[in-house]
Design a protein around this motif. Structure first.
Motif, PDB file in Angstrom:
ATOM      1  N   VAL A  21      -4.869  30.768  10.211  1.00 32.49           N
ATOM      2  CA  VAL A  21      -4.997  32.155  10.642  1.00 32.49           C
ATOM      3  C   VAL A  21      -6.160  32.768   9.876  1.00 32.49           C
ATOM      4  O   VAL A  21      -6.369  32.468   8.703  1.00 32.49           O
ATOM      5  N   LYS A  22      -6.904  33.633  10.555  1.00 35.41           N
ATOM      6  CA  LYS A  22      -8.012  34.350   9.908  1.00 35.41           C
ATOM      7  C   LYS A  22      -7.624  35.821   9.852  1.00 35.41           C
ATOM      8  O   LYS A  22      -7.285  36.414  10.882  1.00 35.41           O
ATOM      9  N   SER A  45      -6.027  29.706  -4.444  1.00 29.68           N
ATOM     10  CA  SER A  45      -4.655  30.013  -4.049  1.00 29.68           C
ATOM     11  C   SER A  45      -4.153  28.975  -3.043  1.00 29.68           C
ATOM     12  O   SER A  45      -4.892  28.538  -2.167  1.00 29.68           O
ATOM     13  N   LYS A  46      -2.881  28.638  -3.164  1.00 30.13           N
ATOM     14  CA  LYS A  46      -2.263  27.643  -2.278  1.00 30.13           C
ATOM     15  C   LYS A  46      -2.377  28.080  -0.818  1.00 30.13           C
ATOM     16  O   LYS A  46      -2.057  29.211  -0.471  1.00 30.13           O
ATOM     17  N   GLY A  47      -2.870  27.178   0.006  1.00 32.07           N
ATOM     18  CA  GLY A  47      -2.939  27.419   1.442  1.00 32.07           C
ATOM     19  C   GLY A  47      -4.211  28.089   1.938  1.00 32.07           C
ATOM     20  O   GLY A  47      -4.499  28.077   3.122  1.00 32.07           O
ATOM     21  N   VAL A  48      -4.981  28.691   1.039  1.00 34.38           N
ATOM     22  CA  VAL A  48      -6.206  29.373   1.459  1.00 34.38           C
ATOM     23  C   VAL A  48      -7.308  28.343   1.652  1.00 34.38           C
ATOM     24  O   VAL A  48      -7.604  27.558   0.764  1.00 34.38           O
ATOM     25  N   ASP A  65      -3.631  28.583   5.785  1.00 34.10           N
ATOM     26  CA  ASP A  65      -2.655  27.751   6.492  1.00 34.10           C
ATOM     27  C   ASP A  65      -1.306  28.476   6.437  1.00 34.10           C
ATOM     28  O   ASP A  65      -0.746  28.665   5.354  1.00 34.10           O
ATOM     29  N   VAL A  66      -0.794  28.884   7.583  1.00 31.99           N
ATOM     30  CA  VAL A  66       0.454  29.660   7.628  1.00 31.99           C
ATOM     31  C   VAL A  66       1.677  28.860   7.193  1.00 31.99           C
ATOM     32  O   VAL A  66       2.708  29.449   6.883  1.00 31.99           O
ATOM     33  N   SER A  67       1.566  27.551   7.130  1.00 36.16           N
ATOM     34  CA  SER A  67       2.697  26.751   6.656  1.00 36.16           C
ATOM     35  C   SER A  67       2.744  26.690   5.128  1.00 36.16           C
ATOM     36  O   SER A  67       3.714  26.212   4.555  1.00 36.16           O
TER      37      SER A  67
END
Length: 105
Positions: A21-22, A45-48, A65-67
């Protein structure tokens, strides 16, 4: 053969990644040091996956990453380093650590 092995090893990592997601978040960034600090903190940061701050409009565009993370977690990462993130006010401890040129006037 090496290419095939590489693709075989890379495929699970690509398939396991969640949807990206942006988002855009308004910050209280002022200068290049602010830009570097925010972008570095976010990318750690985790997922960025990506963070890019436009100093002209003080908006950071973040792809994540939304997960692995959430919109709120991304905003919190910005506030923890000492900057406002949309309506969320900068964390006092993070703000105090900022150089004087990066503090709101």
């Amino acid at each position: 053969m090496k290419k095939l092995m590489f693709l075989f090893l890379l495929a699970p990592a690509v398939l396991m990644a969640g949807p990206k997601v942006k988002i855009k978040i308004r910050t209280s960034a002022i200068c290049e040091m602010c830009k570097e600090r925010i972008e570095k903190n976010l990318t750690l940061s985790k997922g960025v996956k990506r963070a890019e701050l436009d100093l002209n409009d003080k908006v950071v565009t973040v792809t994540y990453d939304v997960s692995k993370t959430t919109f709120e977690a991304v905003k919190k990462a910005i506030t923890e380093v000492g900057y406002d993130a949309d309506e969320a006010v900068a964390d006092a401890k993070g703000y105090e650590k900022l150089p004087s040129c990066c503090k709101k006037k």
